[in-house]
Design a protein around this motif. Structure first.
Motif, PDB file in Angstrom:
ATOM      1  N   GLY A   1      13.895   7.352  16.405  1.00  0.00           N
ATOM      2  CA  GLY A   1      14.420   7.776  17.702  1.00  0.00           C
ATOM      3  C   GLY A   1      13.823   9.070  18.215  1.00  0.00           C
ATOM      4  O   GLY A   1      14.276   9.586  19.244  1.00  0.00           O
ATOM      5  N   HIS A   2      12.794   9.587  17.529  1.00  0.00           N
ATOM      6  CA  HIS A   2      12.163  10.830  17.989  1.00  0.00           C
ATOM      7  C   HIS A   2      11.539  10.611  19.370  1.00  0.00           C
ATOM      8  O   HIS A   2      10.888   9.594  19.635  1.00  0.00           O
TER       9      HIS A   2
ATOM     10  N   TYR B   1       1.534  -0.905  19.470  1.00  0.00           N
ATOM     11  CA  TYR B   1       2.479   0.194  19.686  1.00  0.00           C
ATOM     12  C   TYR B   1       2.957   0.803  18.370  1.00  0.00           C
ATOM     13  O   TYR B   1       3.294   1.988  18.312  1.00  0.00           O
ATOM     14  N   LEU B   2       2.968  -0.001  17.275  1.00  0.00           N
ATOM     15  CA  LEU B   2       3.357   0.533  15.976  1.00  0.00           C
ATOM     16  C   LEU B   2       2.261   1.437  15.410  1.00  0.00           C
ATOM     17  O   LEU B   2       2.543   2.465  14.781  1.00  0.00           O
TER      18      LEU B   2
ATOM     19  N   LYS C   1       0.027  -0.436  27.962  1.00  0.00           N
ATOM     20  CA  LYS C   1      -1.427  -0.591  27.930  1.00  0.00           C
ATOM     21  C   LYS C   1      -1.873  -1.853  27.193  1.00  0.00           C
ATOM     22  O   LYS C   1      -2.760  -2.572  27.657  1.00  0.00           O
ATOM     23  N   TYR C   2      -1.230  -2.155  26.022  1.00  0.00           N
ATOM     24  CA  TYR C   2      -1.719  -3.243  25.173  1.00  0.00           C
ATOM     25  C   TYR C   2      -0.794  -4.462  25.131  1.00  0.00           C
ATOM     26  O   TYR C   2      -1.203  -5.515  24.632  1.00  0.00           O
ATOM     27  N   GLY C   3       0.427  -4.329  25.615  1.00  0.00           N
ATOM     28  CA  GLY C   3       1.392  -5.407  25.420  1.00  0.00           C
ATOM     29  C   GLY C   3       2.042  -5.291  24.054  1.00  0.00           C
ATOM     30  O   GLY C   3       1.913  -4.281  23.370  1.00  0.00           O
ATOM     31  N   VAL C   4       2.729  -6.369  23.640  1.00  0.00           N
ATOM     32  CA  VAL C   4       3.490  -6.310  22.390  1.00  0.00           C
ATOM     33  C   VAL C   4       2.624  -6.615  21.168  1.00  0.00           C
ATOM     34  O   VAL C   4       2.518  -5.809  20.249  1.00  0.00           O
TER      35      VAL C   4
ATOM     36  N   GLU D   1       7.921   7.800  23.370  1.00  0.00           N
ATOM     37  CA  GLU D   1       6.943   7.905  24.454  1.00  0.00           C
ATOM     38  C   GLU D   1       5.637   7.227  24.075  1.00  0.00           C
ATOM     39  O   GLU D   1       5.017   6.532  24.899  1.00  0.00           O
ATOM     40  N   SER D   2       5.202   7.416  22.827  1.00  0.00           N
ATOM     41  CA  SER D   2       3.972   6.806  22.351  1.00  0.00           C
ATOM     42  C   SER D   2       4.067   5.285  22.378  1.00  0.00           C
ATOM     43  O   SER D   2       3.133   4.593  22.816  1.00  0.00           O
ATOM     44  N   CYS D   3       5.203   4.752  21.942  1.00  0.00           N
ATOM     45  CA  CYS D   3       5.400   3.298  21.938  1.00  0.00           C
ATOM     46  C   CYS D   3       5.422   2.747  23.366  1.00  0.00           C
ATOM     47  O   CYS D   3       4.826   1.691  23.649  1.00  0.00           O
ATOM     48  N   SER D   4       6.096   3.438  24.256  1.00  0.00           N
ATOM     49  CA  SER D   4       6.183   2.975  25.645  1.00  0.00           C
ATOM     50  C   SER D   4       4.802   2.927  26.292  1.00  0.00           C
ATOM     51  O   SER D   4       4.449   1.951  26.966  1.00  0.00           O
TER      52      SER D   4
END
Length: 465
Positions: free
Chosen positions: A139-140, A350-351, A153-156, A145-148
């Motif tokens: 939850g940091h 995103y991971l 940009k890349y999708g899931v 923000e990085s994941c969003s």
């Protein structure tokens, strides 16, 4: 008259004796023939053939005849529909799995929020000591923000393995970031994660050893004397041992006991007996050492002395997947031959982005490691005086492992701990977990209660425990 009768009897006896002699001679001739056949010689088309070849040929004909016979003779008439139905009703298939016993039944609590230092179970807020969220990064804000950004940009997903158009630039960046942080030549990302293994390694490593199809030898848990005697015995008894690829497989922080591996001693034995070392840093990466670089930093051992380092990114980095790092040669080999890398869809972008951000946060905030160590010390002190229980884990381990001082070694120990784990969320708002293991798990260490300490726990959270 009497003389005629005597003459007749004598003739009869003589005839019988003659017949017996003839039968004995015939039997003797057959026995002689049978004995002499293997040693006889014959010439067929100018080729000398021994009698034993005749016997062997005869046996071969008999064997071929027997093999050509049908072992199953179909019924003279086809089965009727009624007979088929009756046979199907009588047939009971063998179970694919063993019977489910009461001990095997388990319904874990369902979390209704993120698995952070606090979570919600059945609508109730509890202090969470079951999540390996060591740095409290779940939850940091920066990770979110990085994941969003990566999702936009890349999708899931990547929809392809790394070797078949599933490699995205963020994967390469993440591998380079991990290698730079640990000081290795290269790294490789995974979606999932003659060997000598510590008997206390967790089930994931045990299964990996089994799937490697190698010869597996277990030594006593965290016991360097046992390791040395095992290496000594195998290298002396097995002349081919020096030609085999041999690994010592250990965890930096053992999930089944919370103990820390004595890496300095392991390296000494590795170099003495010419073994390689595979080190799992899942519970030490981001935790041990002054900057969170793991067991090598903790013991002051150069990372180059470790042949392969693996770690899960779902613990301290609060993301998912795992990585392997080491020399460029080791990593290149895995890119070509690892089934998990070649055939599995690559890690969602995103991971990978979240993992890069988590390492950045760790380097920018060294106080997280200091806070974690303070929390470990505080919680250990509070749990050290529980009657009937003792702490089995290392004082610097983020896993505090509680076990019975007087263990019975039976299932009643686990039942007691499960009863405690079920009661404390309801009575004290504290969520803990037992070390319940699979029936396939070969670990023989005592069961107990595991508490995963986080830098995100507050002083009041630790006092509740």
């Amino acid at each position: 008259m009497v003389e005629a009768v005597n003459t007749y009897q004598i003739d009869t006896v003589n005839a019988m004796a003659s017949a017996v002699k003839s039968m004995a001679k015939a039997a003797s001739d057959w026995l002689t023939f049978a004995f002499d056949v293997p040693f006889a010689r014959a010439v067929v088309f100018g080729v000398h053939i021994g009698g034993h070849l005749f016997v062997e040929g005869l046996l071969l004909v008999v064997i071929l005849f027997l093999l050509s016979q049908k072992s199953y003779k179909p019924p003279k008439r086809p089965l009727t529909k009624k007979e088929i139905d009756e046979l199907c009703d009588e047939w009971v298939p063998e179970s694919l799995i063993p019977p489910i016993t009461k001990e095997m039944q388990c319904e874990p609590p369902v979390l209704e929020s993120a698995a952070g230092p606090h979570t919600i179970i059945d609508g109730k807020d509890v202090v969470n000591f079951t999540s390996a969220n060591y740095l409290g990064l779940i939850g940091h804000e920066k990770l979110l923000e990085s994941c969003s950004s990566a999702l936009e940009k890349y999708g899931v997903g990547s929809c392809g393995p790394r070797g078949f158009y599933g490699t995205i630039d963020v994967h390469v960046d993440c591998e380079a970031r991990i290698a730079k942080f640990l000081g290795t030549s290269d790294s490789i990302l995974y979606v999932i994660l003659l060997n000598f293994g510590d008997e206390g390694v967790h089930w994931g490593i045990q299964n990996g050893l089994y799937l490697s199809r190698s010869t597996i030898v277990y030594f006593k848990h965290n016991n360097m004397e046992s390791l040395q005697s095992t290496l000594e015995k195998v290298t002396q008894d097995n002349k081919r041992a020096k030609k085999l690829r041999r690994y010592i497989v250990v965890e930096a922080v053992y999930q089944n006991s919370g103990q820390i591996a004595p890496l300095d001693e392991i390296i000494r034995l590795k170099e003495k007996y010419f073994f390689r070392v595979l080190l799992d840093e899942s519970n030490s990466f981001g935790v041990l050492g002054s900057s969170g670089r793991g067991l090598t930093e903790h013991w002051g051992v150069p990372i180059e002395k470790i042949d392969i380092v693996t770690a899960a990114m779902g613990h301290a980095l609060a993301t998912e997947g795992g990585f392997c790092t080491g020399s460029a040669r080791v990593i290149d080999h895995q890119r070509l031959s690892s089934s998990g890398y070649v055939f599995s869809a690559s890690l969602p972008p995103y991971l990978a982005s979240a993992a890069i951000t988590a390492i950045d946060v760790l380097e920018e905030n060294p106080e997280l490691i200091k806070k974690l160590k303070q929390n470990i010390t505080t919680l250990r002190k509070g749990l050290s005086d529980i009657r009937g229980l003792e702490i089995a884990s290392d004082p610097q381990s983020p896993i505090i492992f509680l076990k019975l001082k007087q263990s019975t070694g039976s299932s009643s120990d686990l039942e007691l701990f499960e009863d405690i784990a079920e009661r404390v969320p309801k009575e004290d708002n504290v969520f803990v977990a037992t070390s319940k293991r699979s029936k396939l798990d070969k670990c023989t260490l005592p069961v107990g209660i595991r508490l995963f300490v986080s830098a995100g726990h507050t002083e009041s959270d630790l006092q509740k425990a």
